[in-house]
Design a protein around this motif. Sequence first.
Motif, PDB file in Angstrom:
ATOM      1  N   ILE A 177       0.827  -1.208   0.000  1.00  0.00           N
ATOM      2  CA  ILE A 177       0.000   0.000   0.000  1.00  0.00           C
ATOM      3  C   ILE A 177       0.856   1.252   0.000  1.00  0.00           C
ATOM      4  CG2 ILE A 177      -1.745   1.282   1.298  1.00  0.00           C
ATOM      5  CD1 ILE A 177      -2.680  -1.470   2.398  1.00  0.00           C
ATOM      6  N   GLY A 178       1.929   1.260   0.792  1.00  0.00           N
ATOM      7  CA  GLY A 178       2.787   2.441   0.891  1.00  0.00           C
ATOM      8  C   GLY A 178       3.621   2.649  -0.360  1.00  0.00           C
ATOM      9  N   TYR A 179       3.842   3.915  -0.683  1.00  0.00           N
ATOM     10  CA  TYR A 179       4.620   4.246  -1.887  1.00  0.00           C
ATOM     11  C   TYR A 179       5.639   5.350  -1.582  1.00  0.00           C
ATOM     12  CZ  TYR A 179       0.521   7.322  -1.859  1.00  0.00           C
ATOM     13  OH  TYR A 179      -0.485   8.168  -1.469  1.00  0.00           O
ATOM     14  N   ASP A 180       6.158   5.347  -0.347  1.00  0.00           N
ATOM     15  CA  ASP A 180       7.054   6.412   0.072  1.00  0.00           C
ATOM     16  C   ASP A 180       8.451   6.315  -0.546  1.00  0.00           C
ATOM     17  OD1 ASP A 180       6.162   4.390   2.258  1.00  0.00           O
ATOM     18  OD2 ASP A 180       8.282   4.682   2.715  1.00  0.00           O
ATOM     19  N   VAL A 227       3.091   6.324 -14.483  1.00  0.00           N
ATOM     20  CA  VAL A 227       1.967   5.872 -13.666  1.00  0.00           C
ATOM     21  C   VAL A 227       2.497   5.210 -12.394  1.00  0.00           C
ATOM     22  CG1 VAL A 227      -0.044   4.341 -13.574  1.00  0.00           C
ATOM     23  CG2 VAL A 227       0.518   5.558 -15.696  1.00  0.00           C
ATOM     24  N   VAL A 228       1.972   5.631 -11.255  1.00  0.00           N
ATOM     25  CA  VAL A 228       2.359   5.051  -9.963  1.00  0.00           C
ATOM     26  C   VAL A 228       1.240   4.129  -9.496  1.00  0.00           C
ATOM     27  CG1 VAL A 228       3.041   5.502  -7.582  1.00  0.00           C
ATOM     28  CG2 VAL A 228       3.686   7.113  -9.400  1.00  0.00           C
ATOM     29  N   ILE A 229       1.613   2.877  -9.205  1.00  0.00           N
ATOM     30  CA  ILE A 229       0.648   1.844  -8.832  1.00  0.00           C
ATOM     31  C   ILE A 229       0.919   1.397  -7.392  1.00  0.00           C
ATOM     32  CG2 ILE A 229      -0.262  -0.449  -9.424  1.00  0.00           C
ATOM     33  CD1 ILE A 229       1.188  -0.075 -12.179  1.00  0.00           C
ATOM     34  N   ASN A 230      -0.146   1.122  -6.642  1.00  0.00           N
ATOM     35  CA  ASN A 230      -0.003   0.433  -5.360  1.00  0.00           C
ATOM     36  C   ASN A 230      -1.081  -0.643  -5.259  1.00  0.00           C
ATOM     37  OD1 ASN A 230      -2.303   1.958  -4.767  1.00  0.00           O
ATOM     38  ND2 ASN A 230      -1.605   2.516  -2.717  1.00  0.00           N
ATOM     39  N   HIS A 258      -3.370   5.612   9.965  1.00  0.00           N
ATOM     40  CA  HIS A 258      -3.466   4.922   8.670  1.00  0.00           C
ATOM     41  C   HIS A 258      -3.067   5.797   7.493  1.00  0.00           C
ATOM     42  CE1 HIS A 258      -5.368   1.620  10.745  1.00  0.00           C
ATOM     43  NE2 HIS A 258      -6.118   2.514  11.369  1.00  0.00           N
ATOM     44  N   THR A 259      -2.389   6.882   7.745  1.00  0.00           N
ATOM     45  CA  THR A 259      -2.015   7.797   6.670  1.00  0.00           C
ATOM     46  C   THR A 259      -0.730   7.344   5.992  1.00  0.00           C
ATOM     47  OG1 THR A 259      -1.726  10.145   6.139  1.00  0.00           O
ATOM     48  CG2 THR A 259      -0.614   9.351   8.097  1.00  0.00           C
ATOM     49  N   PRO A 260      -0.611   7.506   4.671  1.00  0.00           N
ATOM     50  CA  PRO A 260       0.646   7.166   3.992  1.00  0.00           C
ATOM     51  C   PRO A 260       1.747   8.158   4.375  1.00  0.00           C
ATOM     52  CG  PRO A 260      -0.874   8.213   2.461  1.00  0.00           C
ATOM     53  CD  PRO A 260      -1.645   7.972   3.726  1.00  0.00           C
ATOM     54  N   ALA A 312       0.738   2.159  10.007  1.00  0.00           N
ATOM     55  CA  ALA A 312       0.932   2.825   8.717  1.00  0.00           C
ATOM     56  C   ALA A 312       2.421   2.886   8.367  1.00  0.00           C
ATOM     57  CB  ALA A 312       0.299   4.215   8.745  1.00  0.00           C
ATOM     58  N   ARG A 313       3.071   3.986   8.735  1.00  0.00           N
ATOM     59  CA  ARG A 313       4.498   4.157   8.525  1.00  0.00           C
ATOM     60  C   ARG A 313       5.092   4.854   9.742  1.00  0.00           C
ATOM     61  NH1 ARG A 313       4.063   0.935   5.098  1.00  0.00           N
ATOM     62  NH2 ARG A 313       4.836   0.963   2.936  1.00  0.00           N
TER      63      ARG A 313
END
Length: 340
Positions: free
Chosen positions: A79-82, A95-98, A215-217, A244-245
């Motif tokens: 889920i995370g894309y950091d 395009v960024v995918i999660n 639950h925030t990215p 989350a992170r």
Amino acid sequence: MSDKPRALMPAWMDANRLAIVKGELDKAGVELVTAQFRTEEELLAVAKDVDGIYENPVHITRHVMESLPRLRAICAMGIGYDRFDVPAATELGVVVINLPKVFHREVASHAIALILANVRKLRTLDIATREGARAGTGPKRSVDAIPYHWLYGETLGLVSFGNIAREVARMAKAFELNVIAYDPYVPAEVAAQHGVTLVPDLDTLFRESDFISVHTPLSPETKHMIGERQFRLMKPTSIFVNTARGGVVDEAALVRALREGWIASAGLDVTEVEPVRGDNPLIDLENVILTPHVAAASEMDRRERPRWLGIEMGRVLTGKWPINGLVNKKVKPRFPLTND
């Protein structure tokens, strides 16, 4: 070299899951490429002829994307894309995918488990029972070991209200919790459909909640968004949970809050530095339950994660939008995409 689009995967995934990714990419007509790399220089050397890149130890920066004119998509492993520079990707047409709907229920159930474990003091009671058995005295029934926190009818505050938080809210209803949330990107009517009330700011959320679940990215905007100010607003009986992170929280402020009794306890599946190091003060605090970033783990995860890694990357590299995992919704792709 094949004329098929090519997707690059770091060569660390186990053979069974890699075979699932490859199977889905094969169906789409995409070639899977695996390689060992640890630095940006090594990545650029192996990625010069690929169209998609899966998340790996190297951060996908503006420089990386500008250096790879064939690049169409980058895909997170969860889920995370950091590890991705999303604004740069959007500007450059990448395009960024999660994977937002693969293991959201597992993460939600882990968050609830951490809340319950803290409320019922499972860690303290487990230690007391074992020590009492070894000493032959029975469990030590100290005041600190006896659960005292009432659960039913109390208030759960959710930081962000995406897919995972919505699952948490659904599960929380079984415990008759009042659920509130802070998310400036979600309309109040959407939250209301889930039986959740949005609050106007983070301070209100922390002040009114008995439990906080994050639950925030992680992004430049959310780095250390939770710190001393928020912890000082919490009730001294409150419980803080983060699945989350780790970087979303100022960890030094959290340690101080736990040591000085600003809050009662915490349950953490993530920390600022992972894996947790031996000099991290959190490991010496008895009012913290730690797990090693495993909230998403399950048999379902081991099967469905690689399947959707293949499906979503395969779609984008063959001219289609992803089904669930489009992160940068304002992107104008380098290569046209359709909804077919």
